[in-house]
Design an enzyme around this catalytic site. Structure first.
Site, PDB file in Angstrom:
ATOM      1  N   CYS A 142      12.132 -16.445  -5.804  1.00 55.61           N
ATOM      2  CA  CYS A 142      11.449 -17.239  -6.422  1.00 55.61           C
ATOM      3  C   CYS A 142      10.062 -17.535  -6.397  1.00 55.61           C
ATOM      4  O   CYS A 142       9.227 -17.647  -7.258  1.00 55.61           O
ATOM      5  CB  CYS A 142      11.997 -18.659  -6.151  1.00 55.61           C
ATOM      6  SG  CYS A 142      11.900 -19.274  -4.347  1.00 55.61           S
TER       7      CYS A 142
ATOM      8  N   THR B 163       0.973  14.773  -6.915  1.00 52.76           N
ATOM      9  CA  THR B 163       1.587  13.808  -7.922  1.00 52.76           C
ATOM     10  C   THR B 163       3.098  14.161  -7.701  1.00 52.76           C
ATOM     11  O   THR B 163       3.499  15.104  -7.048  1.00 52.76           O
ATOM     12  CB  THR B 163       1.249  14.234  -9.336  1.00 52.76           C
ATOM     13  OG1 THR B 163       1.420  15.606  -9.504  1.00 52.76           O
ATOM     14  CG2 THR B 163      -0.108  14.073  -9.518  1.00 52.76           C
TER      15      THR B 163
ATOM     16  N   CYS C  52       3.632 -26.864 -10.560  1.00 53.70           N
ATOM     17  CA  CYS C  52       4.926 -26.695 -11.064  1.00 53.70           C
ATOM     18  C   CYS C  52       4.635 -26.969 -12.557  1.00 53.70           C
ATOM     19  O   CYS C  52       4.255 -28.070 -12.752  1.00 53.70           O
ATOM     20  CB  CYS C  52       6.170 -27.263 -10.504  1.00 53.70           C
ATOM     21  SG  CYS C  52       7.514 -26.886 -11.569  1.00 53.70           S
TER      22      CYS C  52
ATOM     23  N   ASN D 112      -4.420  23.462  -1.836  1.00 55.08           N
ATOM     24  CA  ASN D 112      -3.359  22.925  -2.924  1.00 55.08           C
ATOM     25  C   ASN D 112      -2.209  23.360  -2.564  1.00 55.08           C
ATOM     26  O   ASN D 112      -1.942  24.630  -3.395  1.00 55.08           O
ATOM     27  CB  ASN D 112      -4.045  23.188  -4.405  1.00 55.08           C
ATOM     28  CG  ASN D 112      -3.296  22.183  -5.214  1.00 55.08           C
ATOM     29  OD1 ASN D 112      -1.949  22.053  -4.983  1.00 55.08           O
ATOM     30  ND2 ASN D 112      -3.679  21.899  -6.424  1.00 55.08           N
TER      31      ASN D 112
ATOM     32  N   ASN E 295       0.729  14.081 -16.036  1.00 57.36           N
ATOM     33  CA  ASN E 295      -0.173  15.106 -16.299  1.00 57.36           C
ATOM     34  C   ASN E 295       0.409  16.523 -16.209  1.00 57.36           C
ATOM     35  O   ASN E 295       1.164  16.775 -15.393  1.00 57.36           O
ATOM     36  CB  ASN E 295      -1.143  14.754 -15.284  1.00 57.36           C
ATOM     37  CG  ASN E 295      -2.282  16.230 -15.193  1.00 57.36           C
ATOM     38  OD1 ASN E 295      -2.521  16.903 -16.128  1.00 57.36           O
ATOM     39  ND2 ASN E 295      -3.147  16.108 -14.089  1.00 57.36           N
TER      40      ASN E 295
ATOM     41  N   CYS F 190       0.746  21.225  -6.264  1.00 52.56           N
ATOM     42  CA  CYS F 190       0.841  20.784  -7.884  1.00 52.56           C
ATOM     43  C   CYS F 190       2.205  21.288  -8.461  1.00 52.56           C
ATOM     44  O   CYS F 190       2.764  22.218  -8.290  1.00 52.56           O
ATOM     45  CB  CYS F 190      -0.322  21.934  -8.579  1.00 52.56           C
ATOM     46  SG  CYS F 190      -0.073  21.538 -10.198  1.00 52.56           S
TER      47      CYS F 190
ATOM     48  N   CYS G  83      14.837 -15.605   0.568  1.00 51.02           N
ATOM     49  CA  CYS G  83      14.517 -14.003   0.255  1.00 51.02           C
ATOM     50  C   CYS G  83      13.240 -14.002  -0.394  1.00 51.02           C
ATOM     51  O   CYS G  83      12.646 -13.073  -0.370  1.00 51.02           O
ATOM     52  CB  CYS G  83      15.634 -13.506  -0.499  1.00 51.02           C
ATOM     53  SG  CYS G  83      15.709 -14.499  -2.404  1.00 51.02           S
TER      54      CYS G  83
ATOM     55  N   CYS H  73      16.908 -17.147  -9.365  1.00 47.81           N
ATOM     56  CA  CYS H  73      17.438 -17.644  -7.878  1.00 47.81           C
ATOM     57  C   CYS H  73      19.024 -17.479  -8.211  1.00 47.81           C
ATOM     58  O   CYS H  73      19.839 -17.072  -7.590  1.00 47.81           O
ATOM     59  CB  CYS H  73      17.063 -19.082  -7.799  1.00 47.81           C
ATOM     60  SG  CYS H  73      18.187 -19.260  -6.016  1.00 47.81           S
TER      61      CYS H  73
END
Lengths: 412, 415
Positions: B386, B204, B346, B136, B78, B139, B383, B356
């Site tokens: 998967c 933002t 699956c 503000n 924006n 901005c 981890c 993986c």
């Protein structure tokens, strides 16, 4: 063990696949789908809730707009209503609104959500005759307005055509049970196994209740004189009710079955025959495909099941084992031998002994009111389409008509 | 339909629900704010009002969006600045809103270029009927470096401007933070020291979202050029949540009143901001995309969540997750959770195997005959790449195993 007959045909969404489908929704302004739903289920609103991951809110919207939201999700011919209006058709294909509604109502059932609430008691009591979709929706609507409701049903359980007509593979028992149970928990009383006109009279209902709503439906199959006395012949409604009851167990399996008719009931009967294991099932329809009565979904279901469908023929004679058909427009004749013949050529109103003035299959009525100010009608014997979703609409509109009539009477 | 009290106190003001429009294009005039109130928003932060001497002159076009596959607006860019209506028009709209919606919360967002501006604007919006002021300070696309996020990165200036606002008005005051900074805490502290009562976060994030590859110019193109400007929407939610958590983790700030902003679209997003310490919530990008109507599902979904959690007062949820966020060095590193495969679910796509191998530790083995993975626990480090990749949820948390030589029991771990 479920039988082949009970195996559901519609795939179920998972949380992630239903989000994919809801994400296709364009979230239209002044959504055409919602305007196109006869029952006012407001698909645009519940799909938006799904899209914003408010699944419980979605269930509330479905249920509060349609007491039979679970049933409708399974049986509504959405391609004629909401999906026909879907703006997404301008891009590719409509949103699977029925599928999303099934996901939402299945979740509601799993979570045992209690959405409908009775209104504050208003001291008035209405009798509903017939526990099919129109009677059930009317009972729920009136209960939510604070009425005491007693529903009279001649069969042993509530549901009408939902329980005794539509095959289980399209509408599983648990779905009907859940919608009916929710209405029962709302405080609607059911008196099953009671035939009004025989076991109790209309006069006694009129004396005892503030209003009587007749929603007895069109539960009797029509026959054709051509087949009178033919032992191979059965009406589709009788056949479907029996199979629904025995879940497809113990049916004798003919080698070649013939179904006459081209509506949803004919497709259900033909598909059921295939699911029971009948090797050759031929359906002969009066209508040609360009004017077919059955929904696209039902027609496709029958074809996928392996039914042979022949359009545009009228049965004209029975010659031994064979039935002779002639084409309506071209010079063509068809002979089909069959061991079993199912007639799905329309149904008759079931209103004998109720003292209603009838016009053919419909009771004489205006805005659900009859000449007798205490008696109202809804469902298949009231004007309008004969689908479940229309029965829901008529049930709710009849409830409103009763409510405004009783309010008028009170203020007189 | 469920009905639960969503009201909450924030800086001494009662909000009927925590959902507010943030100061932005979605609250730019009386009609917009009135419609938002009518549809159920609890409050409005009216689009930032600047001093009469600062003229707003916008570019065209002024937005861009990041998309991915079928998903529109993952993030939104924006270039619009503050309210383009005249000061008098804005004050008239504030007055009319308060008059017609006395029970809704009206927050005036203001921005000055010097202390005098800030003091004057504060007095004017209080006089016009605002219930609260938001400064503000953040901005990122202002045409003046004395305004916007350049100010919000400077603690001394923020403090001075907060003091200036407090000289002009006695209304409760929030200072709106820029995320275009490494550590927000010093700025927030400076604002509190200057008299701010609470913090709004985040504004933002400075961004370039897309380029036109043939013209070799950033989007949107304004006469052959473009600019860095603020990025918002779902994509910034993780950044916003991080800043809010860091604010509440600052010493003495564990009860810091916060108005949460950044990518809120669903009640789940809202609940996350609340659990990390926000009492009220502000939304723009989702409203720009879907309309004010999204508040229906925000409210209803939050009510259901409260019901599930057995909570009757929204404030009881505020900050409940803060304590669970600890420094990386404080996490338990003694165990591994292996993935478990649900063979029924699956569908044999093999995406877990690819990820993986190429992105993790080559621990999944692939059976070409059965098209199913299996886990080699010698190699698996737990981890869960998967698990995240699987399109059907067939992989989930499985066996918990202690690393060799570590104390404690696997079954005691809260995985």
């Amino acid at each position: 063990m479920t039988t082949a007959y009970e195996e559901k045909i519609s795939p179920e969404y998972t949380m992630s696949t239903v989000m994919e489908e809801a994400q296709r929704c364009l979230l239209c302004h002044d959504a055409p789908c919602s305007k196109a739903c006869p029952a006012g289920t407001d698909p645009a609103r519940f799909i938006r809730s799904v899209r914003f991951r408010n699944f419980k809110g979605a269930a509330e919207i479905v249920r509060e707009n349609n007491s039979l939201g679970g049933v409708c999700a399974h049986v509504c011919p959405t391609e004629r209503y909401c999906q026909a209006g879907c703006s997404r058709c301008g891009i590719d294909r409509p949103i699977d609104i029925g599928g999303i509604q099934r996901f939402v109502t299945d979740m509601e059932r799993r979570l045992q959500m209690e959405i409908l609430r009775p209104g504050a008691p208003n001291g008035r009591h209405v009798a509903v005759v017939g526990a099919g979709p129109a009677g059930l929706e009317a009972a729920a609507s009136l209960r939510r307005l604070g009425y005491e409701i007693t529903v009279f049903e001649k069969r042993e359980r509530p549901g009408g055509y939902l329980r005794y007509g539509i095959p289980a593979y399209r509408l599983p028992d648990e779905v009907v049970d859940a919608d009916v149970a929710a209405i029962e928990r709302l405080g609607v009383r059911f008196r099953c196994g009671v035939t009004v006109g025989t076991d109790v009279t209309m006069e006694s209902l009129k004396a005892e209740y503030d209003a009587v709503l007749v929603a007895t439906g069109a539960g009797e199959g029509k026959t054709l004189p051509l087949f009178d006395g033919d032992s191979r012949v059965e009406t589709a409604v009788a056949f479907l009710a029996r199979v629904r009851g025995n879940k497809g167990r113990g049916e004798s399996i003919p080698d070649h079955a013939l179904v006459v008719g081209g509506g949803d009931v004919a497709m259900d009967a033909a598909t059921t025959l295939k699911k029971l294991g009948v090797r050759r099932v031929t359906d002969v329809a009066y209508e040609e495909f360009c004017e077919f009565l059955a929904s696209a979904q039902e027609l496709e279901g029958a074809r996928n099941a392996g039914v042979t469908i022949i359009d545009g023929y009228i049965p004209v004679a029975v010659e031994g084992k064979a039935v002779v058909f002639r084409h309506r427009h071209i010079d063509a004749e068809l002979r089909l031998a069959a061991d079993k013949i199912i007639l799905a050529v329309g149904q008759k109103a079931d209103a004998a002994g109720l003292g209603l003035a009838m016009n053919g299959n419909e009771a004489q009525s205006r805005d659900y009111r009859t000449a007798d100010e205490k008696i109202f009608v809804a469902g298949d014997i009231a004007p309008g389409d004969k689908t479940v979703v229309w029965a829901v609409r008529k049930g709710r509109e009849a409830a409103r008509a009763i409510h405004s009539s009783l309010e008028e009477r009170r203020s007189r | 339909m469920i009905s639960k009290d969503l009201s909450i106190d924030f800086l001494g003001v009662r909000f009927e629900n925590p959902f507010c429009l943030s100061s932005s294009p979605v609250g730019n005039c009386y009609d917009m704010c009135a419609k938002a109130y009518d549809l159920g928003w609890g409050g409005v932060v009216f689009k930032t009002i600047g001093p009469a001497h600062f003229l707003i002159d916008e570019v065209s076009p002024r937005f861009d969006a990041l998309t991915k596959e079928g998903t529109p607006f993952i993030g939104f860019k924006n270039m619009e600045q503050i309210a383009e209506h005249s000061l008098q028009e804005n004050l008239a709209d504030l007055r009319k809103l308060k008059e017609h919606y006395p029970d809704k919360v009206l927050i005036a967002s203001i921005m000055g270029s010097n202390e005098k501006d800030w003091t004057e604007l504060a007095g004017l919006v209080e006089e016009a009927g605002a219930d609260m002021i938001e400064m503000n300070l953040s901005c990122p696309q202002m045409t003046s470096h004395a305004m916007g996020s350049d100010v919000g990165a400077n603690p001394e200036l923020c403090r001075a401007f907060c003091e200036a606002v407090k000289r002009g008005s006695r209304l409760p005051l929030m200072a709106k933070m820029t995320p275009n900074i490494t550590d927000m805490v010093p700025v927030a502290r400076a604002c509190l020291a200057g008299g701010a009562d609470g913090i709004a976060a985040i504004n933002t994030i400075k961004s370039i979202v897309n380029l036109d590859l043939n013209r070799k110019v950033g989007l949107p193109i304004i006469n052959g050029k473009s600019s860095i400007s603020g990025y918002s929407g779902k994509a910034v939610k993780p950044v916003a949540l991080r800043f809010i958590q860091q604010l509440r983790s600052g010493e003495g700030l564990s009860q810091l009143p916060i108005s949460g902003i950044g990518g809120i679209e669903t009640w789940e997003d809202a609940a996350e901001f609340i659990l990390l310490g926000a009492s009220t919530l502000q939304v723009t990008t989702a409203v720009m995309q879907y309309g004010y109507r999204i508040v229906e599902d925000l409210k209803n979904g939050l009510m259901h969540y409260m019901e599930e959690q057995g909570v009757d007062r929204l404030e009881d949820l505020v900050g409940l997750a803060n304590a669970s966020m600890v420094p990386a060095e404080s996490l338990d590193r003694d165990y591994i959770v292996y993935p478990r495969l649900d063979e029924e679910r699956c569908i044999g796509c093999g995406r877990c195997y690819i990820s993986c191998y190429d992105g993790a530790h080559q621990a999944l083995e692939w059976n070409e005959e059965t098209r199913r993975p299996s886990c080699n626990t010698e190699k698996c480090v737990g981890c869960h790449l998967c698990v995240l990749i699987c399109p059907v949820g067939a992989l989930s948390k499985g066996d918990v195993v202690m690393k060799p030589g570590r104390k404690g029991k696997a079954e005691d771990k809260s995985i």
